[in-house]
Design a protein around this motif. Structure first.
Motif, PDB file in Angstrom:
ATOM      1  N   VAL A   1     -11.469   5.769   5.633  1.00  0.00           N
ATOM      2  CA  VAL A   1     -10.827   6.335   4.442  1.00  0.00           C
ATOM      3  C   VAL A   1      -9.449   5.714   4.239  1.00  0.00           C
ATOM      4  CG1 VAL A   1      -9.860   8.458   3.473  1.00  0.00           C
ATOM      5  CG2 VAL A   1     -12.124   8.497   4.526  1.00  0.00           C
ATOM      6  N   GLU A   2      -8.679   5.589   5.324  1.00  0.00           N
ATOM      7  CA  GLU A   2      -7.342   5.023   5.214  1.00  0.00           C
ATOM      8  C   GLU A   2      -7.371   3.553   4.832  1.00  0.00           C
ATOM      9  OE1 GLU A   2      -4.368   6.573   5.310  1.00  0.00           O
ATOM     10  OE2 GLU A   2      -5.499   8.433   5.467  1.00  0.00           O
ATOM     11  N   MET A   3      -8.354   2.800   5.322  1.00  0.00           N
ATOM     12  CA  MET A   3      -8.458   1.379   4.987  1.00  0.00           C
ATOM     13  C   MET A   3      -8.752   1.180   3.503  1.00  0.00           C
ATOM     14  SD  MET A   3      -7.688  -0.440   7.546  1.00  0.00           S
ATOM     15  CE  MET A   3      -8.320  -2.052   7.160  1.00  0.00           C
ATOM     16  N   LYS A   4      -9.412   2.145   2.881  1.00  0.00           N
ATOM     17  CA  LYS A   4      -9.674   2.046   1.442  1.00  0.00           C
ATOM     18  C   LYS A   4      -8.401   2.229   0.632  1.00  0.00           C
ATOM     19  CE  LYS A   4     -14.495   3.472   1.615  1.00  0.00           C
ATOM     20  NZ  LYS A   4     -15.484   4.469   1.207  1.00  0.00           N
ATOM     21  N   LYS A   5      -7.389   2.859   1.210  1.00  0.00           N
ATOM     22  CA  LYS A   5      -6.121   3.097   0.511  1.00  0.00           C
ATOM     23  C   LYS A   5      -5.180   1.894   0.579  1.00  0.00           C
ATOM     24  CE  LYS A   5      -6.082   8.043   1.577  1.00  0.00           C
ATOM     25  NZ  LYS A   5      -5.337   9.102   2.288  1.00  0.00           N
ATOM     26  N   VAL A   6      -5.475   0.959   1.461  1.00  0.00           N
ATOM     27  CA  VAL A   6      -4.589  -0.190   1.675  1.00  0.00           C
ATOM     28  C   VAL A   6      -4.638  -1.117   0.466  1.00  0.00           C
ATOM     29  CG1 VAL A   6      -4.194  -2.240   3.081  1.00  0.00           C
ATOM     30  CG2 VAL A   6      -4.853  -0.088   4.166  1.00  0.00           C
ATOM     31  N   VAL A   7      -3.456  -1.562   0.043  1.00  0.00           N
ATOM     32  CA  VAL A   7      -3.362  -2.545  -1.037  1.00  0.00           C
ATOM     33  C   VAL A   7      -3.084  -3.886  -0.373  1.00  0.00           C
ATOM     34  CG1 VAL A   7      -2.098  -3.243  -3.104  1.00  0.00           C
ATOM     35  CG2 VAL A   7      -2.448  -0.818  -2.614  1.00  0.00           C
ATOM     36  N   TRP A   8      -4.092  -4.743  -0.379  1.00  0.00           N
ATOM     37  CA  TRP A   8      -3.976  -6.021   0.295  1.00  0.00           C
ATOM     38  C   TRP A   8      -3.267  -7.031  -0.608  1.00  0.00           C
ATOM     39  CZ3 TRP A   8      -5.096  -5.888   5.251  1.00  0.00           C
ATOM     40  CH2 TRP A   8      -5.960  -4.902   5.714  1.00  0.00           C
ATOM     41  N   PRO A   9      -2.441  -7.919  -0.020  1.00  0.00           N
ATOM     42  CA  PRO A   9      -1.757  -8.933  -0.831  1.00  0.00           C
ATOM     43  C   PRO A   9      -2.762  -9.965  -1.350  1.00  0.00           C
ATOM     44  CG  PRO A   9      -1.355  -9.326   1.491  1.00  0.00           C
ATOM     45  CD  PRO A   9      -2.091  -8.020   1.399  1.00  0.00           C
ATOM     46  N   THR A  10      -2.398 -10.560  -2.467  1.00  0.00           N
ATOM     47  CA  THR A  10      -3.247 -11.606  -3.022  1.00  0.00           C
ATOM     48  C   THR A  10      -3.063 -12.892  -2.215  1.00  0.00           C
ATOM     49  OG1 THR A  10      -1.536 -12.368  -4.534  1.00  0.00           O
ATOM     50  CG2 THR A  10      -3.007 -10.628  -5.336  1.00  0.00           C
ATOM     51  N   GLN A  11      -3.914 -13.859  -2.467  1.00  0.00           N
ATOM     52  CA  GLN A  11      -3.803 -15.124  -1.749  1.00  0.00           C
ATOM     53  C   GLN A  11      -2.480 -15.805  -2.074  1.00  0.00           C
ATOM     54  OE1 GLN A  11      -6.929 -17.922  -2.569  1.00  0.00           O
ATOM     55  NE2 GLN A  11      -6.242 -19.369  -1.027  1.00  0.00           N
TER      56      GLN A  11
ATOM     57  N   GLU B   1       0.397 -14.349  -2.903  1.00  0.00           N
ATOM     58  CA  GLU B   1       1.481 -13.653  -2.204  1.00  0.00           C
ATOM     59  C   GLU B   1       1.491 -14.024  -0.718  1.00  0.00           C
ATOM     60  OE1 GLU B   1       1.803  -9.490  -4.729  1.00  0.00           O
ATOM     61  OE2 GLU B   1       0.340  -9.643  -3.113  1.00  0.00           O
ATOM     62  N   THR B   2       0.317 -14.137  -0.133  1.00  0.00           N
ATOM     63  CA  THR B   2       0.228 -14.492   1.288  1.00  0.00           C
ATOM     64  C   THR B   2       0.771 -15.888   1.528  1.00  0.00           C
ATOM     65  OG1 THR B   2      -1.734 -13.092   1.485  1.00  0.00           O
ATOM     66  CG2 THR B   2      -1.342 -14.681   3.235  1.00  0.00           C
ATOM     67  N   ILE B   3       0.415 -16.827   0.687  1.00  0.00           N
ATOM     68  CA  ILE B   3       0.902 -18.202   0.828  1.00  0.00           C
ATOM     69  C   ILE B   3       2.416 -18.248   0.641  1.00  0.00           C
ATOM     70  CG2 ILE B   3       0.848 -20.500  -0.236  1.00  0.00           C
ATOM     71  CD1 ILE B   3      -2.164 -20.018  -0.724  1.00  0.00           C
ATOM     72  N   GLN B   4       2.945 -17.512  -0.339  1.00  0.00           N
ATOM     73  CA  GLN B   4       4.387 -17.506  -0.581  1.00  0.00           C
ATOM     74  C   GLN B   4       5.150 -16.933   0.617  1.00  0.00           C
ATOM     75  OE1 GLN B   4       4.735 -15.296  -4.221  1.00  0.00           O
ATOM     76  NE2 GLN B   4       4.615 -17.117  -5.516  1.00  0.00           N
ATOM     77  N   THR B   5       4.675 -15.831   1.176  1.00  0.00           N
ATOM     78  CA  THR B   5       5.395 -15.241   2.299  1.00  0.00           C
ATOM     79  C   THR B   5       5.280 -16.101   3.552  1.00  0.00           C
ATOM     80  OG1 THR B   5       3.468 -13.836   2.778  1.00  0.00           O
ATOM     81  CG2 THR B   5       5.240 -12.861   1.473  1.00  0.00           C
ATOM     82  N   CYS B   6       4.117 -16.714   3.771  1.00  0.00           N
ATOM     83  CA  CYS B   6       3.968 -17.617   4.920  1.00  0.00           C
ATOM     84  C   CYS B   6       4.889 -18.823   4.787  1.00  0.00           C
ATOM     85  CB  CYS B   6       2.519 -18.072   5.058  1.00  0.00           C
ATOM     86  SG  CYS B   6       1.422 -16.802   5.674  1.00  0.00           S
ATOM     87  N   THR B   7       4.981 -19.368   3.580  1.00  0.00           N
ATOM     88  CA  THR B   7       5.871 -20.506   3.335  1.00  0.00           C
ATOM     89  C   THR B   7       7.323 -20.114   3.587  1.00  0.00           C
ATOM     90  OG1 THR B   7       4.326 -21.364   1.688  1.00  0.00           O
ATOM     91  CG2 THR B   7       6.573 -22.225   1.632  1.00  0.00           C
TER      92      THR B   7
END
Length: 84
Positions: A37-47, A49-55
Protein backbone atom coordinates in the motif's frame (compact mmCIF):
# COMPACT_ATOMS: atom_id res chain seq x y z
CA UNK A 1 4.42 13.42 49.64
CA UNK A 2 4.37 11.46 46.42
CA UNK A 3 1.75 8.79 46.08
CA UNK A 4 2.90 5.21 45.81
CA UNK A 5 1.83 3.40 42.70
CA UNK A 6 -0.04 0.18 43.10
CA UNK A 7 2.12 -2.63 41.75
CA UNK A 8 -0.87 -4.88 41.23
CA UNK A 9 -2.37 -2.47 38.66
CA UNK A 10 0.40 -3.34 36.20
CA UNK A 11 0.01 -7.04 36.73
CA UNK A 12 -3.66 -6.93 35.76
CA UNK A 13 -2.74 -6.39 32.10
CA UNK A 14 -2.88 -9.61 30.15
CA UNK A 15 -0.82 -10.47 27.14
CA UNK A 16 -3.39 -11.13 24.42
CA UNK A 17 -0.89 -11.21 21.56
CA UNK A 18 -0.78 -14.56 19.76
CA UNK A 19 2.42 -16.54 19.96
CA UNK A 20 4.16 -19.04 17.78
CA UNK A 21 5.38 -19.30 14.24
CA UNK A 22 1.89 -18.94 12.77
CA UNK A 23 1.57 -15.53 14.40
CA UNK A 24 4.93 -14.49 12.97
CA UNK A 25 3.81 -15.48 9.47
CA UNK A 26 0.59 -13.52 9.96
CA UNK A 27 2.56 -10.44 11.10
CA UNK A 28 4.90 -10.77 8.13
CA UNK A 29 1.98 -11.07 5.69
CA UNK A 30 0.43 -7.95 7.22
CA UNK A 31 3.75 -6.14 6.89
CA UNK A 32 3.96 -7.06 3.20
CA UNK A 33 0.40 -5.86 2.59
CA UNK A 34 1.10 -2.54 4.30
CA UNK A 35 4.35 -2.18 2.36
CA UNK A 36 2.51 -2.73 -0.91
CA UNK A 37 0.00 0.00 0.00
CA UNK A 38 2.79 2.42 0.91
CA UNK A 39 4.73 1.69 -2.29
CA UNK A 40 1.67 2.73 -4.30
CA UNK A 41 1.83 6.15 -2.62
CA UNK A 42 5.43 6.78 -3.71
CA UNK A 43 5.96 9.37 -6.43
CA UNK A 44 8.91 8.15 -8.43
CA UNK A 45 11.17 10.65 -10.25
CA UNK A 46 11.12 10.72 -14.02
CA UNK A 47 14.09 9.58 -16.06
CA UNK A 48 14.96 13.21 -16.82
CA UNK A 49 14.95 14.14 -13.10
CA UNK A 50 17.09 11.12 -12.25
CA UNK A 51 19.67 11.98 -14.91
CA UNK A 52 19.77 15.63 -13.78
CA UNK A 53 20.32 14.77 -10.12
CA UNK A 54 22.94 12.12 -10.94
CA UNK A 55 24.78 14.63 -13.13
CA UNK A 56 24.67 17.24 -10.36
CA UNK A 57 26.06 14.74 -7.85
CA UNK A 58 28.85 13.63 -10.19
CA UNK A 59 29.85 17.25 -10.95
CA UNK A 60 29.90 18.06 -7.23
CA UNK A 61 32.05 14.99 -6.50
CA UNK A 62 34.56 15.98 -9.20
CA UNK A 63 34.73 19.60 -8.00
CA UNK A 64 35.16 18.58 -4.36
CA UNK A 65 37.83 16.02 -5.32
CA UNK A 66 39.83 18.63 -7.19
CA UNK A 67 39.43 21.14 -4.34
CA UNK A 68 40.50 18.66 -1.67
CA UNK A 69 43.40 17.48 -3.84
CA UNK A 70 44.67 21.05 -4.26
CA UNK A 71 44.29 21.77 -0.53
CA UNK A 72 46.09 18.52 0.35
CA UNK A 73 48.91 19.28 -2.08
CA UNK A 74 49.24 22.82 -0.71
CA UNK A 75 49.29 21.69 2.90
CA UNK A 76 51.80 18.92 2.20
CA UNK A 77 54.11 21.40 0.45
CA UNK A 78 53.67 23.82 3.37
CA UNK A 79 54.57 21.15 5.94
CA UNK A 80 57.46 19.95 3.79
CA UNK A 81 58.81 23.51 3.62
CA UNK A 82 58.55 23.90 7.40
CA UNK A 83 60.30 20.59 8.13
CA UNK A 84 63.09 21.13 5.57
Amino acid sequence: MAKKKNKSAGSQLTNTEPRGIGAKFKEFAEFLEQSKVEMKKVVWPTQKETIQTCTAVLVLVVVMSIFLGVVDLGLSKFVEAILS
